[in-house]
Write a protein that holds these residues in place. Structure first.
Motif, short mmCIF file in Angstrom:
data_model
loop_
_atom_site.label_atom_id
_atom_site.label_comp_id
_atom_site.label_asym_id
_atom_site.label_seq_id
_atom_site.Cartn_x
_atom_site.Cartn_y
_atom_site.Cartn_z
N ASP C 107 29.61 14.60 54.39
CA ASP C 107 29.42 15.03 55.92
C ASP C 107 30.47 14.45 56.58
OD1 ASP C 107 26.99 16.14 55.02
OD2 ASP C 107 25.69 14.41 55.97
N VAL C 109 33.62 13.99 55.56
CA VAL C 109 34.99 14.81 55.27
C VAL C 109 34.80 16.15 55.91
CG1 VAL C 109 35.82 16.09 53.26
CG2 VAL C 109 35.15 13.69 53.01
N ALA C 110 33.61 16.64 55.67
CA ALA C 110 33.49 18.14 56.52
C ALA C 110 33.69 18.23 58.01
CB ALA C 110 32.07 18.63 56.03
N GLN C 113 37.27 17.82 58.44
CA GLN C 113 38.11 19.07 58.26
C GLN C 113 37.78 19.97 59.26
OE1 GLN C 113 40.13 18.33 55.10
NE2 GLN C 113 39.83 20.45 55.30
N ARG C 114 36.56 20.18 60.00
CA ARG C 114 36.06 21.17 60.97
C ARG C 114 36.88 20.82 62.11
NH1 ARG C 114 30.50 20.60 61.06
NH2 ARG C 114 30.54 19.75 63.28
#
Lengths: 284, 284, 284, 284, 284, 284
Positions: C107, C109-110, C113-114
């Motif tokens: 979560d 990481v995401a 990235q977002r």
């Protein structure tokens, strides 16, 4: 007009010297008559480019005496010398920086570029190359400095990138004050910091002579340990003392050979480095 | 005294701008009041160091107007301007080279080094960076030059080695004749050759204004295609014409954005590049 | 609405701190309220990305308390704590691995990235990063582990490739048995193995206070050697004891500074690292 | 007990196959019985390590069917399948991510590490590897996704650094919504994006058979262009349809050979890749 | 005894030639008297080492006529020539390989190493450098081959690693049959494949002369397009025809200049490459 | 016809051995029957290529006994042996060089290339790899040499560039005199200089046996310290003494294991290195 045999001989005899110096650092201190005469200047730059092409990592360190005096005169600033060193007040150090780093240095860069070489002009301020400190002397000399520390990174970068680094010898202290540094002593410090193979000092004399009036008395090789005796004997005296001191200093800092050559002889650098006899006096 | 909340907000809002410029080349043309005042000079160098630290490949291109005039006066050489450009005879171009490359340039290098940054001072002669040609004009201007060709190698080497390249805008033609080149046009050529993301021109005006007496009429964004109309309308006139021409030229050479900012505002570069509003006028 | 002057000031004041941390490793132990609140989580990730962009090699180590408890509850597995540590039987360690490495870690990481950052999620099993051994305690804690050895290769690879490594603190022993490792102690070991400049522990307190009810008694700087006395005086007590132990441990392993900050303050990391005052308590 | 002659023969016969695959990328889609049985799992990981050692750049892509169902059951979440695909609501996708990326994936990493290999566990969120989009179907399937784009950077980095990348097939869309992606189709997309030499699909059947009750009717080689006819003839039907579709898709994306092998045969990967006969059905 | 002035002149005049060839590939085909006489062999190797030191990427290709004949005689194998080419049966090709690659080649390597150079001896079999095919001729010549393909990798590796590659001109076809390849034509093919700047063919004549009895009629420069006319006029005839054909072939394959020099003149290579007049005949 | 199970087993059992040797240097001394028989030669080269493909840095060192004798006979030069070593006069050393470096060596290169491997043939003269000195013995042996010094650069370059280096064991002294060096002792010196993991000596015996008539008495492992006792007991005697001396010497120079294997067994190298039992005798 030389015979083919003679030509081949000269080139061939250079081979062992090229092998010796390939990949090594050689610092050339450039000054005196070789800097004033257009012909000699061209010959020196040609030598430097040739050294660079045969794989020598050559670093050119220069002073700028006459240029500085000329600009000081134009600006009506009087020149005063104390014990051979220029008294350097605030406006003088400004002129010194401007002339050395802006005129003498960049003129040499442009000359090498025009002759097909590749050069980058740096001064001791670039990349913090030379950290300076005030020169201690009996009489105050103003902003005359000594080399406190050399950061060789900008020089090594230039060599790595295939350029001949040309260095004007000014430096700044931690507070940013700029100092005028004697080019001979700066060259010795730089050669030491680079772990140079050779330092070549261009002068206006043939080398160290037992009798200054007789070139036949030239001493080709001097051990650093012999220097005190030669001073006592008066063989090293006058203007020779600081020159010899630089050679000794460079050797002490790990440079293998320090050579004093006569810059008035065209291509003196090549003749010294690439022929059997050498010219001038070598300290090691 | 700012609250923690405000501080955090400023830093955080800079994030997307840092992301946008990371790894990109930004050319800053430095001149005018920002160069004359000690405080502003310090603020500009601080901005430059900060940009460099956050990953922007920043290149500083400078002129040196007042320094040149001062030295010419000291040497009793009269300054003559033709159509806004300095008539440059042989002795003047000598002074220009000396002052730009030896004084202005190296002073900036020393200032950045003292502030903890890493800089290398170059001029167009180093590594043959700028090949110049005589500037064509109705009236002969002497050794005023245009940029014929830029070899970006020395600049890219400095960036790769982690130095901020600082560039004095003189150059030589194939025959080795040195020319004085207008810093604005040289910066545009260099930015184009580097494929820069941005060129930032520091001026002494707020930007392009519909009514020069009213800052509220500042035009924040101009399409290059709108420029001819703005000239016809008289919005771009006088000293603005060559500045705008540089911006247009840079955009034509592939630079994404050319920005004219007011160098009299402290940290104008940071404010322009790292905040939502921007300041000054952007051409794209 | 901040003035341009204020904005410039904040950015400029960050400069020496960016210079200090550029290229250095900083380990952030992320946990507590800063992990639970969506707003705080976004602020932390924004800080992490900013640090990464200005050249800090930032490594994020996280625990996952509430997530683990929630999944255990959903699966009807009771949570039992012994001396502040979760008793970890076979089915619990399975859930811990799954939640930490599969949910909490990915979560984060995401989220990065977002937000435009680049992150890779790793756990101590990847590339054999954390070799664990059973935690020795008076009462058996099951598969609660200590860090026996850290192989920093996967972390250094991620940094070299330009990613922010995000690390879930589980590890395996030589036989492949997986252990649940306290994130504070794992972060201290990782920081030590990386030779980190800083470790930043995000907590739910302002820092170390002489009187916990009075924020004015915050102790900004503590020498590691003062810690035993502060324990005797009762200033360090309760939940503070293991937190301080981690800071001391990290410093003993060669980390220059260990800082305990209040994760409830938005952008606490930036404020601590990039401003004059700092927030929280620093051990060195 | 094998004779030395037989042993030497086996190793020697592998030589041309090793020569063929050295330095090439091979994607193995791992699933079915080979994933459930401990013995088979060990055999597969041993094959993967061997491939990696002989210079094959092997990438392991896995699903996690039974693990997911088990955790959903423990949490009392009902499993519902639509046309062979799991209906994935918000809480299900959460469990899928957690189990695939946290349990199945990291268990495989730990197993390879314990067997002396070097592995890194990644999912489609890491480094933004898989950008997903909602799977279009007649009936809404919730958060079941398709692969919109693959960024191979994290995979190539792992290979370059000497690790076997193990990939869990979840991905996120631009807005950060996570999707459950079928491992077969994800493997085909990844193999295509990597320009893989081979994709190997581990299944629970011998391969494509003319008569499913008779292994002697196994079709060893199929041209992609023959597939439509084989579907019309009913040779490809039922569960075979999507498997074959993946093979065809991979070949269309530039993968040289797509092979369907029986994961119930120990070391099926080695037997397929390193022996004369091959096992299973190859599409090219 | 040359004057310093003369020495300096020779070295200095070499500068533009060194600049021209620095970093370029030059292939020297070595044979004839220069190979037989010990003094000339030493002079050639000295030239090769010098070229290598000044940055030329020199590749030495050699034949081995007299050595081969001597060993054939010792073994009682008769030599038979057909149209200037040696008829090469199975036992002859064996001797050719052995002598060329084991004696002539390695003797040259040892000589260069003893003179302070660095050399690696290769033949067309090493790394599959020369793929050969049977030479088509009216009368069968046995295992006389032509060059079908050159893989320059082993040559480029040697150059990159700082060695002078010395190449014996045998090669094998796909089936492993070894062929004896004429050194002139092999040198031309290798020079073409390397994109050489120059190919230098050492012969036993002064060059191309209008009247072979009068050296004053030496033709210094020939355009490849003039060759047919010169053949018609009988200026190119006899043994000159294949030599000229090699030069023409090399130029056709992209080599800038092909030079035929008199290997009987000591240091002919240096005189040709590093002086104003050149010696011999140059085709371009 | 082997079952799939057996095939898989052989490949899988090789895994730990491949893991052990991956990236390590293994020197194979090639000689005896394995060199004479075409079938065995093919099997050895196949093993060498396989080792190279699975990541072993394999170096092949060879002698050339029968080839040398055959050529000497053809040239009518008598062979004379003193204490097992060939008396080597000037014309003999010439033949040795020619045959070893030109025939045996290049034939092996060609064979490996034809089988799909990549090989470079070197001798001790190339790049000055082996500096030799005259072998000291009671009776003068002429130009029989010992290894004075190994420069591993040419070998490491070949490995780095992806080639299998194949080495003929001649060398030269400082004055350029070539010597014939025993391949066993040269291989031991080369293995020591390379810090090899293994040296494998191919012989015509099963290994060291307590009773040479009974293969069941093979001694699989010998500590170097046990050797003197085995000599006293007569277990090591006759032709075994120098072979064992080489193994001992290699281990003393830091090679981990020295193995004596029976070259008459096809694929003896693979069987020794990649299976559980090994074959032959290992010294460590």
């Amino acid at each position: 007009m030389l015979s083919n045999e003679s030509k081949a001989q000269v080139l061939t005899r250079a081979l062992p010297y090229i092998q010796r110096y390939a990949g090594r650092v050689v610092v050339v201190k450039y000054g005196g008559n070789a800097m004033v005469s257009d012909d000699l200047r061209g010959a020196v730059m040609s030598d430097i480019i040739l050294l660079s092409l045969v794989g020598v990592k050559v670093v050119l360190v220069h002073g700028g005496g006459p240029d500085i005096t000329a600009v000081l005169q134009k600006q009506g600033i009087p020149s005063r010398f104390v014990g051979g060193l220029r008294y350097t007040d605030a406006q003088t150090v400004d002129v010194v920086q401007m002339v050395l780093a802006g005129k003498t240095n960049k003129d040499l860069v442009a000359l090498i570029q025009r002759m097909g070489g590749r050069a980058i002009g740096l001064c001791g301020l670039d990349g913090g190359m030379i950290t300076a400190c005030k020169h201690a002397a009996d009489e105050d000399l103003g902003f005359v400095g000594d080399v406190a520390r050399v950061d060789t990174t900008p020089i090594l970068n230039a060599l790595k990138d295939g350029y001949i680094p040309i260095i004007a010898t000014i430096g700044a202290d931690e507070g940013g004050q700029v100092y005028n540094i004697n080019a001979d002593t700066a060259a010795a410090s730089i050669a030491g910091a680079l772990g140079a193979e050779n330092i070549v000092l261009m002068t206006d004399v043939r080398g160290l002579m037992r009798d200054v009036r007789d070139q036949a008395t030239l001493i080709p090789v001097v051990q650093v340990s012999e220097v005190p005796a030669l001073i006592r004997q008066g063989v090293i005296s006058g203007g020779m003392v600081p020159k010899v001191a630089c050679c000794v200093e460079a050797v002490r800092r790990g440079v293998h050979r320090a050579v004093m050559i006569d810059g008035r002889i065209p291509h003196a650098i090549l003749l010294e480095m690439f022929s059997d006899e050498g010219i001038g006096t070598m300290f090691h």
